[in-house]
Design a protein around this motif. Structure first.
Motif, short mmCIF file in Angstrom:
data_model
loop_
_atom_site.label_atom_id
_atom_site.label_comp_id
_atom_site.label_asym_id
_atom_site.label_seq_id
_atom_site.Cartn_x
_atom_site.Cartn_y
_atom_site.Cartn_z
N LEU A 6 2.21 -18.35 -2.16
CA LEU A 6 1.05 -19.21 -2.25
C LEU A 6 0.65 -19.36 -3.71
N GLN A 7 0.74 -20.59 -4.24
CA GLN A 7 0.39 -20.82 -5.63
C GLN A 7 -1.06 -21.27 -5.77
N ASP A 8 -1.53 -22.08 -4.89
CA ASP A 8 -2.94 -22.41 -4.80
C ASP A 8 -3.21 -22.89 -3.39
N GLY A 25 1.76 -12.10 -1.90
CA GLY A 25 2.97 -12.37 -2.66
C GLY A 25 2.66 -12.99 -4.00
N SER A 26 3.66 -13.01 -4.86
CA SER A 26 3.50 -13.59 -6.19
C SER A 26 4.85 -14.06 -6.68
N GLN A 27 4.86 -15.24 -7.28
CA GLN A 27 6.13 -15.79 -7.77
C GLN A 27 6.72 -14.88 -8.83
N GLY A 68 6.12 -9.79 2.81
CA GLY A 68 5.59 -10.90 2.04
C GLY A 68 4.63 -10.46 0.95
N CYS A 69 4.24 -9.18 0.96
CA CYS A 69 3.38 -8.63 -0.10
C CYS A 69 4.25 -8.21 -1.29
N ALA A 70 3.61 -8.11 -2.45
CA ALA A 70 4.31 -7.68 -3.66
C ALA A 70 3.42 -6.73 -4.43
N ALA A 71 4.02 -5.90 -5.27
CA ALA A 71 3.22 -4.95 -6.06
C ALA A 71 4.00 -4.50 -7.28
N ILE A 72 3.26 -4.13 -8.31
CA ILE A 72 3.84 -3.39 -9.43
C ILE A 72 3.06 -2.09 -9.56
#
Length: 244
Positions: free
Chosen positions: A104-106, A179-181, A190-194
């Motif tokens: 999702l970008q916006d 999520g994040s590009q 679908g989730c992301a993390a650092i």
């Protein structure tokens, strides 16, 4: 969405997210000092019910893999992605199947991206590393960017967690629940993390590789900084009152 007494926006997701994080931490030890942005009353509005057992099992699976991946990186295993050189083993949180992940970008623009990954590595339980929980504090912002979340601008939404040992920050997590590009999906969620910090001697993408930067950059939520200052000021005042 609704307004708190201080005029800031809060949603059901804020209390529910913090409740999940706090319950996971207290299952490890109830002696850990937890400083969260949302109140106890807000968390109690979203106590886990019996029908949420499937979510709990999914959380346990992710937590188990996360512990193994972080443990491996703590010991800098050469066969785990991101440790330098050729990697022969995928990180434990790597996506397990070929899926289409929606980034999702916006609120009006989405991008679909195919991710190919096969994580069939046999996983073994790591040995525990024990620390007196009374020495640990955890700061939690369960949903940074609540206003964006309420307006369906999900790319700006993050979950922030910092772990402090003996008043020194040792480990932190920035999670992108939608999520994040450029960041891999955690398993197939679908989730992301650092995550990373002094404990690991670097920063890593969950299920991915080490993040390389020429310059160190600290990412801090301005609203959370204000909240932490208020909490520390209150704690100092309480300590002075006890001394008096």
């Amino acid at each position: 969405a609704r307004l708190k007494l201080d005029g800031t926006v809060v949603t059901d997701a804020d209390g529910e997210a913090q409740g999940i994080i706090v319950r996971a931490l207290t299952r490890i030890s109830n002696q850990i000092r937890i400083v969260g942005e949302e109140s106890q009353q807000e968390m109690e509005r979203h106590e886990m019910k019996e029908e949420d057992i499937e979510i709990l099992q999914q959380n346990e699976r992710i937590l188990d893999y996360a512990k193994q991946e972080i443990y491996s990186r703590y010991h800098r295993h050469d066969d785990v992605g991101g440790g330098g050189g050729a990697s022969t083993t995928q990180p434990q949180l790597a996506q397990t199947t070929t899926t289409t992940t929606t980034i999702l970008q916006d609120e009006n623009d989405t991008v679909e991206k195919e991710t190919n990954s096969t994580n069939s590595t046999e996983r073994s339980s790591p040995f525990p590393i024990l620390v007196d929980p009374a020495r640990i504090s955890v700061y939690v912002d369960p949903l940074d960017g609540t206003g964006c979340y309420a307006n369906h601008q999900y790319e700006s939404v993050t979950i922030l967690i910092s772990i402090i040992l003996d008043n020194i920050p040792w480990f932190g997590v920035i999670c992108k629940p939608f999520g994040s590009q450029g960041l891999p999906s955690i398993l197939d969620t679908g989730c992301a993390a650092i995550y990373g910090g002094c404990l690991l001697g670097g920063v890593f993408m969950a299920g991915g590789t080490e993040v390389k930067r020429k310059k160190t950059r600290t990412v801090v939520s301005s609203s959370f900084v204000s909240f932490v200052k208020e909490q520390d000021a209150a704690a100092t005042a309480d300590a002075d009152a006890v001394d008096a």
